[in-house]
Design an enzyme around this catalytic site. Structure first.
Site, mmCIF file in Angstrom:
data_model
loop_
_atom_site.group_PDB
_atom_site.id
_atom_site.type_symbol
_atom_site.label_atom_id
_atom_site.label_comp_id
_atom_site.label_asym_id
_atom_site.label_seq_id
_atom_site.Cartn_x
_atom_site.Cartn_y
_atom_site.Cartn_z
ATOM 1 N N SER A 155 -2.967 71.314 49.264
ATOM 2 C CA SER A 155 -4.210 71.882 49.769
ATOM 3 C C SER A 155 -5.298 70.815 49.740
ATOM 4 O O SER A 155 -5.066 69.697 49.280
ATOM 5 C CB SER A 155 -4.635 73.063 48.898
ATOM 6 N N LYS A 156 -6.464 71.212 50.191
ATOM 7 C CA LYS A 156 -7.628 70.302 50.218
ATOM 8 C C LYS A 156 -7.849 69.648 48.856
ATOM 9 O O LYS A 156 -8.232 68.491 48.764
ATOM 10 C CB LYS A 156 -8.893 71.092 50.587
ATOM 11 N N ARG A 157 -7.606 70.439 47.826
ATOM 12 C CA ARG A 157 -7.769 69.983 46.451
ATOM 13 C C ARG A 157 -7.005 68.674 46.195
ATOM 14 O O ARG A 157 -7.408 67.840 45.405
ATOM 15 C CB ARG A 157 -7.204 71.080 45.550
ATOM 16 N N GLY A 169 -6.592 66.433 48.300
ATOM 17 C CA GLY A 169 -7.048 65.410 49.237
ATOM 18 C C GLY A 169 -6.282 65.516 50.553
ATOM 19 O O GLY A 169 -6.352 64.628 51.371
#
Ligand code: GLU
Length: 484
Positions: free
Chosen positions: A253-255, A257
């Protein structure tokens, strides 16, 4: 064989979606099949035209061309779900199922459904819709419609349908209990098509034979199979790709990167490296050779080798692979690729060199560039700018015992006539012989005093490029300012 990639334009093209697009593309190419691009923009609130543009451009940049799509329609369009809503496809197909007895109008109110749900909860049973509207006569249904009562259309799950079994090309047999599904909505009360219905209608109309998608869609599959069966259509082959995980083994996920393709492009990744790297997320070629250009990938692809277990996205490995692809580029391709990433300083620096010297500079830095913007740091060592050199000196520590080597070097370069790489090489050799010192003891001070850096590309070539004047000035300056 007909494949499809069906992104929803609710965000920019994501690296995870590219993996799905790639596996469809490569499977289609390997089998000589056709790849369809379908834009699933039924979520009118979240779908945006700019995201569709981003998806189309991203796929183009990566070279994942579809044989049919919104920009190159074939015979089974439209290729956007919104256009299929507009032309009444889903409504027409749902009515067809009502005709054939596979679907029915449901007039259950929110309150009734809530009551049913609560009753099921109390009884500790999984909730499925009771099918109360099924008991209405034709006339009652017509009267309700005429009265304008809110309605949905539900698919009728055949009683005693038993287990729904799919043969997934990745996961093998997957079984679902149809009794847990309940008659589900295919047309919502606002008249829009439910997701699982629209997808199947499209796949049938577009004659899709192979569905390759992320495993997050497995739970949709039994309902979709029932829709195929209601239309007496052939159920396609399914291949559910393993989930992509971050380094901590949770869903990427975005977490972590994880980024959009646009961001990868801007960060200086090459499409070839991204394609090669993503092909290894959940798949390995039989020969174990990980480096594959597109043709090799198409040739080696084997759906039975896709793994069931989650694939960890390793950013560092992608960066490394990018560097390997950069090394393999021809000179012209390398220059063309880095040029848009050159900073103003780098452009000024390069303008200090002749065309031929620039060519050597690019050749010398190519292998130290892993991401295209790395070119700017790699070029710094070639800077002929005196103040930048002086500023770098403060970061180095010169020792008194370096002075002799540097003095000897200075004496020799001032009278050197062959200022070529081999001329400098010979000069350094002569210092080694004369002093009897080891390579490091000779090369290190010379490198520091000529470039202001502790490491860098091949020293004789670098010194030759910087030129006699600059090198002479720099070494004298170091002797005066650091070692006197
Ligand atoms: N539109 C769906 C998505 O973006 C894909 C649907 C499918 O592949 O069946 O996840």
């Amino acid at each position: 064989m007909r494949f499809r990639f069906a992104p929803s334009p609710t965000g920019n093209l994501h690296i995870g979606s590219v993996r799905t697009a790639l596996f469809n593309w490569v499977y289609a190419k390997h089998t000589g099949g056709t790849l369809i691009l379908r834009i699933e923009d039924t979520d009118l609130q979240r779908s945006k035209p700019e995201f569709e543009v981003n998806i189309l451009e991203g796929l183009k940049w990566l070279g994942l061309d579809a044989d049919e799509g919104p920009e190159n329609p074939g015979a089974v369009g439209p290729y956007r779900q919104s256009e299929r809503i507009d032309n009444g496809t889903y409504q027409r197909c749902a009515e067809q199922l009502i005709e054939s007895g596979h679907a029915y109008y449901c007039f259950a109110t929110e309150a009734e459904l809530t009551a049913e749900r609560e009753a099921a909860e109390k009884a500790g049973k999984p909730y499925v819709y009771s099918g109360a509207s099924l008991k209405l006569t034709k006339d009652e249904v017509a009267a309700n419609i005429a009265a304008g009562l809110p309605k949905t259309i539900r698919l009728r799950v055949p009683v005693n349908r038993g287990e729904i079994v799919i043969q997934d090309q990745v996961r093998g047999e997957i079984r679902f209990d149809s009794a847990l599904l309940g008659d589900f909505i295919i047309i919502k009360s606002d008249g829009s098509a439910a997701y699982n219905f629209a997808v199947v209608v499209d796949d049938i109309e577009m004659k899709v034979t192979h569905i390759v998608r992320g495993e997050d869609h497995i739970s949709n599959t039994p309902r979709q199979v029932l829709v195929y069966e209601a239309f007496s259509a052939d159920v396609p082959y399914f291949a559910h790709l393993p989930i992509i995980l971050g380094p901590d083994k949770s869903k990427l996920s975005k977490r972590h990167g994880a980024q959009s393709v646009t961001e990868y492009k801007e960060a200086g990744f090459l499409p070839e490296a991204i394609i090669n790297y993503l092909s290894l997320l959940g798949w390995t070629p039989a020969d174990g050779v990980e480096f594959m250009d597109r043709d090799a990938l198409v040739q080696k692809f084997d759906v039975t080798r896709i793994s069931k277990s989650g694939a960890v996205f390793d950013h560092q490995k992608l960066v490394w692979m990018n560097g390997q692809y950069i090394r393999k580029m021809t000179h012209d391709a390398f220059v063309a690729a880095v040029t848009p990433f050159l900073s103003e300083d780098s452009r000024v620096l390069l303008s200090g060199y002749s065309h031929d010297s620039q060519k050597i500079v690019f050749e010398m830095v190519q292998e130290s560039v892993a991401l295209l913007p790395d070119i700017n740091t790699a070029l710094e060592v070639f800077s002929q700018d005196g103040s930048a050199f002086n500023a770098r000196l403060s970061g180095l520590s010169f020792h008194a015992d370096m002075a002799d080597v540097l003095r000897l070097f200075l004496d020799k370069i001032l009278v050197l006539t062959d200022w070529s790489e081999s001329g400098i090489d010979a000069l350094i050799e002569s210092i080694l012989t004369q002093t009897g010192l080891g390579k490091g003891k000779v090369l290190k001070p010379i490198r520091m005093a000529t470039t202001g850096l502790g490491s860098g590309p091949h020293l004789p070539a670098l010194i030759s490029l910087l030129g006699q004047t600059i090198v002479g000035e720099r070494v004298s300056h170091v002797l005066d300012s650091q070692l006197s």
